[in-house]
Design an enzyme around this catalytic site. Sequence first.
Site, short mmCIF file in Angstrom:
data_model
loop_
_atom_site.label_atom_id
_atom_site.label_comp_id
_atom_site.label_asym_id
_atom_site.label_seq_id
_atom_site.Cartn_x
_atom_site.Cartn_y
_atom_site.Cartn_z
N LYS A 184 -0.84 -0.42 3.18
CA LYS A 184 -1.25 -0.02 4.53
C LYS A 184 -1.67 -1.25 5.36
O LYS A 184 -1.78 -2.35 4.83
CB LYS A 184 -2.38 1.00 4.43
CG LYS A 184 -1.98 2.28 3.67
CD LYS A 184 -1.04 3.16 4.47
CE LYS A 184 -0.22 4.16 3.71
NZ LYS A 184 -0.81 5.13 2.86
C1 LIG Z 1 -0.77 6.60 2.40
C2 LIG Z 1 -0.79 7.91 3.08
C3 LIG Z 1 -1.63 8.95 2.66
C4 LIG Z 1 -2.41 8.93 1.38
O1 LIG Z 1 -3.25 7.86 1.21
P1 LIG Z 1 -3.58 7.32 -0.27
O2 LIG Z 1 -4.67 6.32 0.00
O3 LIG Z 1 -2.36 6.70 -0.82
O4 LIG Z 1 -4.07 8.47 -1.06
C5 LIG Z 1 -1.65 10.12 3.41
N1 LIG Z 1 -0.89 10.27 4.50
C6 LIG Z 1 -0.06 9.29 4.93
C7 LIG Z 1 0.75 9.52 6.16
C8 LIG Z 1 0.03 8.10 4.21
O5 LIG Z 1 0.88 7.15 4.65
#
Ligand SMILES: *Cc1c(COP(=O)(O)O)cnc(C)c1O
Length: 384
Positions: A184
Amino acid sequence: MIWKIPLADLKLGEEEKAAVIEVIDSGWLTMGARVKDFELAFAQMLSSPFAFAVANGTVALHTACLALGIKRGDEVIIPSLTFVADANVVVQCGATPVFADIESPDRLTISPEAIERAITPQTRAIMAMHYGGFACDLDKICEIAKRHNLFIIEDAAHAPGSTWNDRKLGTIGNIGCFSFFSNKNMTTGEGGMVVTGDAGLAEKIGWIRSHGMTTLTWDRHQGHAWSYDVRFAGCNYRMDEIRAALGLVQLNKLATNNQRRKELVLHYRKNLLEARNPISIPFSAEDLGTSANHLFVALLPPGIERNAVMSGLKEAGIQSSIHYPPIHQFTYYRSLLQNRNLELPVTEAVAQRLITLPLSAVMGEDQVDEVSERLISILNSQES
Ligand SMILES: *Cc1c(COP(=O)(O)O)cnc(C)c1O
């Protein structure tokens, strides 16, 4: 496989190392001063009154659903073109995810008109996922939510630092959820944040994160409390100090890194649009400055063999991906929803053509050029 150009990349440096070592030397590893500082700094970045650091983005979303009282028999409207966590957490609450179509091949966010059509007496909430960092049509979605008395959960996993009418995404619905997974825009390895402007919801979120308890180990350690009550059948969704220390450093770099992503996206757009090839690039009319530019996504021409394109990139050491395979087409959700009349024509058409190309704040323009050139030459050879 060692990619020459990976889909996402990150470079943690001396600052992150020092922050982690400081935690180890401090002898206090979870839910202490750094978690508090990280929450305060994140809340400040968003101009949000309340922020709660949690173990990951998925449990941030689960916490949001629990805090809003989503339960068996309820329905939550979500896009199908999103990460499956959005649907899974709704199911975890015993509720039913109802999939709504996206706006268009250009605007890949949930369509307000489709939301409106999906509303039933059981609908409790709308999950608005800001695809790639671009805001959903919150003007219309907020209006619909108000008229039908529905909650809005913002999945802002792609959107730390994105804005909508000069307000930060994640602060406009009832609850906003962020992820700090390692691919991210800012990362703690695993991590997430739940934000709200509502004091009542904030109290519940605090309980849910830590077993429903009214005080934390840290408060007791500091002598603020001797005991605790339990007000909710909560979970352990806490973040630890090492991650919070990483998060503080990463948060400081967010604006610079987002700016870099924007420059690279502009470079991609210039390369791909100048080549007069039939690729289209979604969110063409958006101001890139309002987006965290989490992904660089393109739409291949209809009828192109996407697998061949992805293999061609792979041969050159370039990783690509698909955001996302639509949730309603996964085995679990097909059987869950077999009695439901799903109409998701835009999602289904677009999902065949989507391709995500490498993007990260540590990429160079030369790498963007390499990916663009390779993609264009693959497309030219496929056409002839
Ligand atoms: C990464 C992501 C999540 C989940 O986050 P995690 O930290 O991996 O559990 C939820 N929604 C979207 C759109 C994502 O890109």
